[in-house]
Design a protein around this motif. Sequence first.
Motif, mmCIF file in Angstrom:
data_model
loop_
_atom_site.group_PDB
_atom_site.id
_atom_site.type_symbol
_atom_site.label_atom_id
_atom_site.label_comp_id
_atom_site.label_asym_id
_atom_site.label_seq_id
_atom_site.Cartn_x
_atom_site.Cartn_y
_atom_site.Cartn_z
ATOM 1 N N GLU A 3 0.479 -1.084 -0.169
ATOM 2 C CA GLU A 3 -0.023 0.111 -0.149
ATOM 3 C C GLU A 3 0.816 1.087 0.208
ATOM 4 O OE1 GLU A 3 -3.285 -0.157 -1.058
ATOM 5 O OE2 GLU A 3 -3.548 -1.948 0.000
ATOM 6 N N THR A 4 0.591 2.361 -0.946
ATOM 7 C CA THR A 4 0.733 3.416 -1.069
ATOM 8 C C THR A 4 0.020 4.994 -0.885
ATOM 9 O OG1 THR A 4 1.290 3.059 -3.849
ATOM 10 C CG2 THR A 4 2.929 2.345 -2.154
ATOM 11 N N GLU A 44 -4.764 8.111 8.198
ATOM 12 C CA GLU A 44 -2.833 7.526 9.537
ATOM 13 C C GLU A 44 -1.776 7.413 8.248
ATOM 14 O OE1 GLU A 44 -5.050 3.560 9.847
ATOM 15 O OE2 GLU A 44 -7.076 4.660 11.425
ATOM 16 N N PHE A 45 -2.119 7.133 7.352
ATOM 17 C CA PHE A 45 -0.750 6.830 6.530
ATOM 18 C C PHE A 45 0.118 7.947 5.969
ATOM 19 C CE2 PHE A 45 1.347 6.909 1.728
ATOM 20 C CZ PHE A 45 2.008 5.196 2.449
ATOM 21 N N VAL A 46 -0.796 9.090 5.675
ATOM 22 C CA VAL A 46 -0.121 10.488 5.387
ATOM 23 C C VAL A 46 0.034 10.965 6.625
ATOM 24 C CG1 VAL A 46 -0.268 12.664 5.100
ATOM 25 C CG2 VAL A 46 -1.349 11.454 3.906
ATOM 26 N N SER A 47 -0.208 10.532 8.538
ATOM 27 C CA SER A 47 0.284 11.120 9.640
ATOM 28 C C SER A 47 1.058 10.481 9.520
ATOM 29 C CB SER A 47 -0.383 10.327 10.264
ATOM 30 O OG SER A 47 -1.937 11.215 10.492
ATOM 31 N N GLN A 53 7.536 7.194 10.766
ATOM 32 C CA GLN A 53 7.151 6.132 11.383
ATOM 33 C C GLN A 53 6.960 4.692 9.659
ATOM 34 O OE1 GLN A 53 3.163 6.191 13.090
ATOM 35 N NE2 GLN A 53 4.642 7.339 15.111
ATOM 36 N N ILE A 54 6.411 5.317 8.780
ATOM 37 C CA ILE A 54 7.408 4.426 7.542
ATOM 38 C C ILE A 54 8.561 4.778 6.765
ATOM 39 C CG2 ILE A 54 6.250 4.061 5.433
ATOM 40 C CD1 ILE A 54 3.347 5.153 6.237
ATOM 41 N N PRO A 55 9.383 3.789 6.816
ATOM 42 C CA PRO A 55 10.468 4.215 5.722
ATOM 43 C C PRO A 55 10.568 4.677 4.475
ATOM 44 C CG PRO A 55 10.380 2.084 6.324
ATOM 45 C CD PRO A 55 8.819 2.423 6.741
ATOM 46 N N LEU A 59 7.466 4.357 0.822
ATOM 47 C CA LEU A 59 6.218 5.268 0.302
ATOM 48 C C LEU A 59 5.779 4.815 -1.587
ATOM 49 C CD1 LEU A 59 7.924 7.896 2.110
ATOM 50 C CD2 LEU A 59 5.754 6.629 2.809
ATOM 51 N N VAL A 60 6.851 4.368 -2.063
ATOM 52 C CA VAL A 60 6.586 4.272 -3.320
ATOM 53 C C VAL A 60 6.987 3.145 -3.978
ATOM 54 C CG1 VAL A 60 7.840 6.854 -3.858
ATOM 55 C CG2 VAL A 60 9.087 4.216 -3.575
#
Length: 150
Positions: A3-4, A44-47, A53-55, A59-60
């Motif tokens: 998921e991205t 939540e993903f953007v935050s 918190q996401i390497p 993100l890609v």
Amino acid sequence: MAETLGSLCDKLTIIKLKQWHSDDERRLESLADQQKQLQDEINEFVSAAVAGQIPLERLVFAANKVYKQQGNELPEVAGNIGEVFSQLAEVNCKLWHEQEKVYEFEKVPVEEKDKVVKKLAVLNLERNRCIDEIDKTFKILVETLNCSKN
């Protein structure tokens, strides 16, 4: 597929298309729940991404589509996240209506069949480019934010 932001945006546009094309109340309720869940997941993903918190490499998730350039001219995919998200929504609308032809492919005149298949292929390439561009732009934004924090 991982998921991205781009893939989540893609899913949201498809839910909106399903809502637009449905009259069934039960289905619309289910789609409204899915829409809410996806909106929450996007937030939540953007935050999480902005908070580090996401390497960055997660993100890609490039589609890495290989295709013949000649005869497969694609429109430019560029702009800010909102502009590309809008282009993605438009592409998914076009894809939806082109795909409708395939469900009754026997009714498509023989001389039009190749055009339908070609259009689906090109629209899918454009869709993937939009998803990739959203992801790339978001990654750059998060990198910039992280640099300004340090």
